[in-house]
Design a protein around this motif. Structure first.
Motif, PDB file in Angstrom:
ATOM      1  N   GLU A 171       0.824  -1.209   0.000  1.00 50.93           N
ATOM      2  CA  GLU A 171       0.000   0.000   0.000  1.00 50.93           C
ATOM      3  C   GLU A 171       0.859   1.259   0.000  1.00 50.93           C
ATOM      4  O   GLU A 171       1.829   1.368   0.731  1.00 50.93           O
ATOM      5  N   ILE A 206       1.368   4.866   1.127  1.00 53.53           N
ATOM      6  CA  ILE A 206       0.886   5.670   2.236  1.00 53.53           C
ATOM      7  C   ILE A 206       0.761   7.120   1.787  1.00 53.53           C
ATOM      8  O   ILE A 206       1.727   7.733   1.327  1.00 53.53           O
ATOM      9  N   ASN A 223      -5.996   8.445  10.491  1.00 53.93           N
ATOM     10  CA  ASN A 223      -6.789   7.213  10.428  1.00 53.93           C
ATOM     11  C   ASN A 223      -6.509   6.540   9.097  1.00 53.93           C
ATOM     12  O   ASN A 223      -5.485   6.808   8.464  1.00 53.93           O
ATOM     13  N   ASP A 224      -7.410   5.651   8.665  1.00 50.79           N
ATOM     14  CA  ASP A 224      -7.129   4.906   7.433  1.00 50.79           C
ATOM     15  C   ASP A 224      -7.203   5.778   6.176  1.00 50.79           C
ATOM     16  O   ASP A 224      -6.702   5.392   5.123  1.00 50.79           O
ATOM     17  N   LYS A 225      -7.772   6.967   6.291  1.00 52.10           N
ATOM     18  CA  LYS A 225      -7.910   7.820   5.110  1.00 52.10           C
ATOM     19  C   LYS A 225      -6.951   9.015   5.116  1.00 52.10           C
ATOM     20  O   LYS A 225      -6.436   9.428   4.080  1.00 52.10           O
ATOM     21  N   ASP A 242      -3.171   1.747  13.206  1.00 52.87           N
ATOM     22  CA  ASP A 242      -4.544   1.632  12.704  1.00 52.87           C
ATOM     23  C   ASP A 242      -4.844   0.213  12.236  1.00 52.87           C
ATOM     24  O   ASP A 242      -5.929  -0.330  12.466  1.00 52.87           O
ATOM     25  N   PHE A 243      -3.860  -0.410  11.577  1.00 58.81           N
ATOM     26  CA  PHE A 243      -4.006  -1.787  11.080  1.00 58.81           C
ATOM     27  C   PHE A 243      -4.118  -2.792  12.231  1.00 58.81           C
ATOM     28  O   PHE A 243      -4.902  -3.736  12.182  1.00 58.81           O
ATOM     29  N   HIS A 277      -0.313   4.268  10.226  1.00 61.46           N
ATOM     30  CA  HIS A 277      -0.971   3.198   9.460  1.00 61.46           C
ATOM     31  C   HIS A 277      -0.877   1.861  10.198  1.00 61.46           C
ATOM     32  O   HIS A 277      -1.855   1.107  10.272  1.00 61.46           O
ATOM     33  N   TYR A 320      -0.012  10.943   2.956  1.00 63.17           N
ATOM     34  CA  TYR A 320      -0.003  11.728   4.188  1.00 63.17           C
ATOM     35  C   TYR A 320       0.358  13.156   3.863  1.00 63.17           C
ATOM     36  O   TYR A 320       0.806  13.485   2.758  1.00 63.17           O
ATOM     37  N   ARG A 369      -3.599  11.003   7.079  1.00 58.37           N
ATOM     38  CA  ARG A 369      -2.484  10.923   8.029  1.00 58.37           C
ATOM     39  C   ARG A 369      -1.713  12.234   7.981  1.00 58.37           C
ATOM     40  O   ARG A 369      -1.435  12.755   6.904  1.00 58.37           O
ATOM     41  N   ARG A 397       3.701   5.874   8.286  1.00 60.38           N
ATOM     42  CA  ARG A 397       3.534   4.422   8.299  1.00 60.38           C
ATOM     43  C   ARG A 397       3.271   3.906   9.721  1.00 60.38           C
ATOM     44  O   ARG A 397       2.603   2.892   9.905  1.00 60.38           O
ATOM     45  N   TYR A 436      -5.093  -2.374  15.410  1.00 60.21           N
ATOM     46  CA  TYR A 436      -6.185  -2.233  16.368  1.00 60.21           C
ATOM     47  C   TYR A 436      -7.282  -3.283  16.231  1.00 60.21           C
ATOM     48  O   TYR A 436      -7.597  -4.007  17.191  1.00 60.21           O
TER      49      TYR A 436
END
Length: 883
Positions: A303, A305, A345-347, A462-463, A459, A307, A349, A456, A465
């Motif tokens: 992926e 990233i 968050n996931d969208k 977040d991944f 990220h 930000y 950073r 990262r 959690y």
């Protein structure tokens, strides 16, 4: 001419090593069909790494064909006695060949021969001028094949650390040639393969003999010249066993294999097969990492990233359910510079460099708003860092580090990437790669590398959690996380921030006092030795004790005589100098480690701010560092005196101490269900006197003298730690026979305890882990080990962990409840320290009576056990006086 490279892999060995490397996470490594995949995952990691490192032109994975080989023809007991292969391992083996084929490698096995023989035959078949050979194994047997063109990489830790055996390395490590490894096993045997060797000859003795006589046969050519000894007798009596053992250990390099190196061309991965395998095993992280540039196969890329590096908080989103992080490069977050702040968050950073974000009003409002929930990595670290800017970090709903530690107690690294990797996340580089290490550690010159690393991290948190939340739920550990560890993190942070006042003048006085004591002991030692020498030099001390004074030599090292503490303790009574040396060492350590050491870590506020490591031990006990206040040696009066320097922060205040009385034995009474042990606590008896009466047949408590009580105490706590008759005999200075009688009688008088110990070990062997009363788990990968010592240690750990771990959990619950009551009562009293089963507070003198009642009541009522809990308290002008 560029050489070819032949990679040969011992398939069974690395699969077994991989299985146990990830054994603690066994239940997490399953695919959607419920197949365990930890061994497959580990092997993939190992092979992927070695293929990149070696870049072979030819490759093969060799397997054992079955349990019986030609070696059983002349020794039926070869490899006998091995523990039964775990079913979770066996179910993965059929899929291992699919993985190997997907990686583009060939595999082979040969009836009646072992993988070692296949590897040895192929390694010796190539022209050294044309081929370099790399062998990957978890078994040191193959090191006998090392040569100028053959290197044996032996896995020594986890799935990534290896030790490379070359002829030079073998010479450095053993002082032997590779071929002599066979002779070493002939003499010393090999317990893992049930190769007997010669009785009482271990590896060190075997090496010594081989340095002198080169081979097993050479030893026997000269055995008659040896001095009369038990070793010589054993060698003579067991000549045939030694020769057979050597034969068993010898790899057959002329095995009748039906393949040749020319059949083993390696041209890279078979992406179609590998992707299908990864999908079947749910190895999504491996799928994401695949480099399919040269393959016509679509696969999800790593992926990218996205930000934003922001300079004004107004332009960045600060809302509910965000990941928040403060970056510090040093371990001690009380003093480390803050180099960045990141959130998202996931969208989205966001990264800010430096510490200015922590002074921005919008950021402060966000951090202090309990309604805006945050997910973090290491809550306590961030809480303390924010407090340095007068910010109270509120609304932390999840701590990834604490959750990962609860799921598997080995997940305790400060580096997010290291923990993330255990959950299949590889999109974050380790800090060491980005920042460097040691004196070179710092922010990289290319700022984009730094800011992307921070993005990262957001990220990764977040991944992790949702994965960790699910793990906690499945293991019934949500209460442990939300009701114990997360609230405790804030309490510990407050304790660290508050710190404890230290009287530096008193420490300096002690420094002078101890210096005088050391000088006195030095002069006494010199008089006893008849000369002056460097007492701190083991070499000089050894010469004095064992050459000049002719004391019995207990143990030798490579550099001379051992003067370690355990050696000196065995010499006590031989000469007065021994007691004086031991005392000198004790005082010297107190002086350097505690007096001088504490003086170095006093902050400008005249306090010490120790850090509590919440994620270090496997039992759940807290640890204290920078400095460690839990290791002050209070059994010695000089050690206890160190506590005189710890004082309250205000005049008219006192230090107050309260600790649980015999909490581990009370927990044992609860979990074992033993009626006699329980009744003794219910009746308020002196538990050691009670045990003495039952074990030693004494009728009344009045008849239990100090010595009997001391012995009973050693038995009680020995039982808690799964002590052996040998261990108890050493503790009490009695024979093993007497110690065994004590233990046997104890189990006879306390049958519930014996049943508990048998049941918990049986349960651990079945599950692979044990739990505390509050579902804290400890995995025991060696509980079914073939090696007796490893297995025995795991069994003792299985017995002790539920006891010690539950006791630690109970104290944590008590700390949380005490903190709540102190706040509810609006008392000035403050909790300062936790040291094992003891809590230390400071309070105005007028609050002491109320504090004592509150603390003792709360500790006693913290949890509901089958026996009462009791806390003993005291107070004084210093910590020394409070104990």
């Amino acid at each position: 001419m560029k050489k070819n490279k032949l990679l040969l892999v011992d398939g069974n060995s690395i699969a077994f090593r991989g299985f146990f490397a990830l054994y603690q996470s066994l239940e997490r490594f399953k695919n959607k069909q419920g197949l365990h995949t930890n061994a497959l995952y580990a092997v993939n990691t190992m092979l992927d790494n070695v293929l990149k490192d070696v870049q072979p032109t030819h490759a093969l994975v060799a397997f054992d064909a079955g349990k019986t080989t030609f070696r059983h023809g002349f020794y039926e007991e070869y490899k006998a006695g091995r523990a039964k292969t775990p079913s979770e391992f066996r179910e993965q083996m059929p899929y291992l060949r699919d993985l190997i084929e997907g990686l583009g490698m060939k595999h082979y096995e040969l009836d009646n021969f072992e993988a070692d023989d296949i590897i040895g035959t192929l390694a010796k078949s190539v022209d050294p001028n044309e081929f370099d050979v790399v062998i990957l194994t978890g078994d040191k047997d193959l090191t006998q094949l090392a040569s100028d063109n053959v290197t044996i990489n032996v896995t020594i830790k986890g799935v990534s650390e290896i030790e490379a055996y070359t002829p030079a390395h073998i010479m450095e490590k053993y002082g032997l040639e590779p071929v002599q490894i066979i002779d070493m096993k002939g003499l010393a045997g090999d317990a893992s393969d049930n190769i007997p060797g010669v009785t009482k000859i271990g590896e060190k003795t075997a090496i010594k003999l081989l340095k002198e006589y080169q081979t097993v046969e050479g030893v026997y050519e000269h055995v008659d010249e040896m001095k009369k000894s038990k070793m010589k007798e054993n060698l003579i009596n067991e000549k045939e066993i030694a020769l057979m053992s050597k034969r068993l250990a010898t790899i057959n390099t002329n095995s009748p294999i039906e393949i040749a190196v020319s059949d083993l061309d390696y041209s890279g991965k078979n992406f179609e097969k590998l992707i299908a395998f990864y999908k079947e095993m749910d190895f999504n992280s491996f799928l994401a990492k695949l480099d399919t540039t040269d393959a016509d196969v679509p696969v999800t890329p790593r992926e990218e990233i996205t930000y934003e590096v922001v300079e004004k908080i107004e332009s960045a989103m600060l809302s509910s359910d965000m990941v928040f992080h403060i970056e510090m490069l040093d371990e001690n977050y009380h003093t480390s510079d803050i180099v960045a702040v990141a959130w998202g968050n996931d969208k989205h950073r966001y990264v800010t460099t430096g510490d200015w974000a922590l002074m921005d009003p919008l950021m402060i409002a966000y951090l202090e708003n309990p309604e805006l929930t945050k997910r973090v990595y290491d809550f306590k670290r961030l809480y303390v860092a924010a407090c340095r800017y007068d910010i109270s970090l509120e609304g932390v709903a999840f701590d990834v580090l604490l959750a990962a530690y609860i799921v598997a107690s080995t997940n305790n690294s400060e580096d997010i990437a290291e923990v993330a990797e255990t959950f299949d996340f590889y999109e974050l580089d380790r800090d060491e790669k980005v920042y460097g290490k040691g004196v070179k550690r710092g922010i990289p010159e290319d700022e984009s590398v730094f800011t992307e690393h921070l993005a990262r991290k957001i990220h990764a948190i977040d991944f992790l959690y949702p994965k960790l939340y699910q793990e906690l739920e499945e293991r019934q550990q949500k209460e442990l996380f939300y009701d114990m560890e997360l609230p405790l993190a804030r309490i510990l942070a407050d304790m660290e921030i508050t710190g404890i006042t230290v009287d530096a003048n008193r420490l300096n006085e002690m420094k002078g006092e101890f210096a005088e004591i050391l000088t006195e002991i030095e002069q006494k030692i010199y008089a006893e030795a008849g000369e002056e020498f460097n007492i701190n030099s083991p070499k000089q001390l050894g010469v004095i004790l064992f050459e000049k004074m002719k004391l019995p030599v207990i143990k030798k090292t490579k550099t001379g005589y051992s003067t370690a503490v355990d050696v000196l303790e065995k010499l006590q009574g031989e000469s007065p100098i021994i007691d004086d040396i031991l005392r000198y060492r004790q005082i010297a350590k107190i002086q350097s480690t505690y007096v001088e050491g504490l003086l170095k870590v006093i902050f400008s506020d005249q306090k010490i701010h120790t850090r509590y490591v919440q994620t270090l031990t496997q039992t759940g006990r807290l640890s204290s560092v920078d400095p460690n206040l839990q290791n002050i040696p209070i059994r010695l009066e000089e050690g206890r005196k160190i506590r005189q320097a710890f004082v309250p922060r205000k005049a008219g205040w006192k230090l107050f101490s309260s600790d649980y009385s015999q909490i581990e034995l009370r927990v044992l009474a609860d979990i074992s269900g033993d009626e006699h042990l329980r009744q003794a606590f219910i009746d308020g008896q002196d538990i050691h006197a009670s045990t003495a009466m039952r074990v030693f047949g004494v009728k009344t408590a009045e008849e239990v003298d100090g010595n009997l009580r001391r012995q009973a105490k050693a038995v009680n706590f020995g039982i808690v730690y799964g002590i052996s008759d040998y261990g108890l005999s050493q503790n009490l200075g009695i024979s093993r026979k007497e110690a065994k009688t004590f233990i046997d009688t104890y189990f006879e008088k306390y049958p519930g305890v014996k049943s508990y110990m048998e049941d918990i070990v049986r349960d651990a062997k079945d599950k692979g882990y044990v739990e505390t009363l509050y579902h804290r788990r400890r995995y025991l990968p060696d509980i079914n080990a073939r090696n007796f010592n490893l297995r025995s240690f795991a069994e003792r750990t299985a017995i002790n962990t539920p006891i010690q771990g539950s006791a630690a959990d109970i104290l944590k619950i008590a700390m949380i409840k005490i903190d709540q009551r102190l706040k509810a009562e609006k008392m000035e009293a403050t909790m300062l320290l936790q040291v094992h089963d003891e809590l230390v507070f400071e309070a105005p003198e007028e609050e002491l009576e109320k504090l004592q009642q509150l603390v003792e009541e709360t500790m006693a009522d913290a949890v509901d056990l089958a026996v009462p809990l009791r806390a003993d308290s005291s107070s004084g002008a210093t910590w020394y006086d409070a104990k």
